[in-house]
Design an enzyme around this catalytic site. Structure first.
Site: not given
Ligand code: GTP
Ligand code: MG
Length: 156
Positions: A9, A49, A112, A115, A126
């Site tokens: 990212k 997303y 974070n 991805h 993807e």
């Molecule tokens: P990705 O690998 O990026 O898809 O992350 P993930 O699969 O571990 O989590 P998810 O797909 O649920 O969420 C995608 C991204 O949205 C996360 O990696 C975070 O960067 C962001 N995100 C998820 N939950 C939160 C939240 O509660 N607050 C904020 N600010 N960002 C969030």
């Molecule tokens: Mg995800």
């Protein structure tokens, strides 16, 4: 073998973690089959997303992801999707174990670092979304050593 979509990212790029993250996947034994740097549009990221549309953090997530270039990659190997996720660590760095990418480099869920696809089905989607031009195919000479494909003779 299975393939997964891994993306560094914008914060990972800005923090010069590209080499360190690529090294982890190389050292684990995965094969790199696609790699490029892109500054994605909000529209492209909204599609990536799309499952999160409606979440309160969605607009901020798109802004963050569009704030700078990302490094888009496809890694291939045994159980690439699940192992890729375990190498990333939990979504919220508060819960990511030390030794994982997020557990070593991140502190905030909204920043974070990287991805990873969450299922084989999303990986396929993807990869097609980020690499519509297709990805390369080649044989890794390490496959005989890393996997149990066939009996490998290591002495002369
Ligand atoms: P990705 O690998 O990026 O898809 O992350 P993930 O699969 O571990 O989590 P998810 O797909 O649920 O969420 C995608 C991204 O949205 C996360 O990696 C975070 O960067 C962001 N995100 C998820 N939950 C939160 C939240 O509660 N607050 C904020 N600010 N960002 C969030
Ligand atoms: Mg995800």
């Amino acid at each position: 073998f299975e393939q997964t979509y891994i993306m560094i990212k914008p914060d990972g790029v800005q923090r010069n973690l590209v080499g360190a993250i690529i090294a982890r996947f190389e050292q684990r034994g995965f094969k790199l089959v696609a790699l490029k740097m892109v500054h994605a549009t909000p529209e492209h990221l909204e599609k990536h997303y799309e499952d999160l549309k409606g979440k309160p953090f969605f607009p901020g997530l798109i802004k963050y992801m569009a704030s700078g270039p990302v490094v888009a990659m496809v890694w291939e190997g045994l159980d690439a999707v699940k192992t890729g996720r375990s190498m990333l660590g939990a979504t919220n760095p508060l819960a990511s174990a030390p030794g994982t990418i997020r557990g070593d480099y991140a502190l905030a869920v909204g920043r974070n670092i990287a991805h990873g696809s969450d299922s084989v089905e999303s990986a396929k989607k993807e990869i097609a979304h980020w690499f519509p031009e297709g990805i390369v195919q080649y044989r890794s000479l390490l496959e005989d050593v890393i996997f149990e494909l066939r009996r490998t003779v290591l002495r002369g």
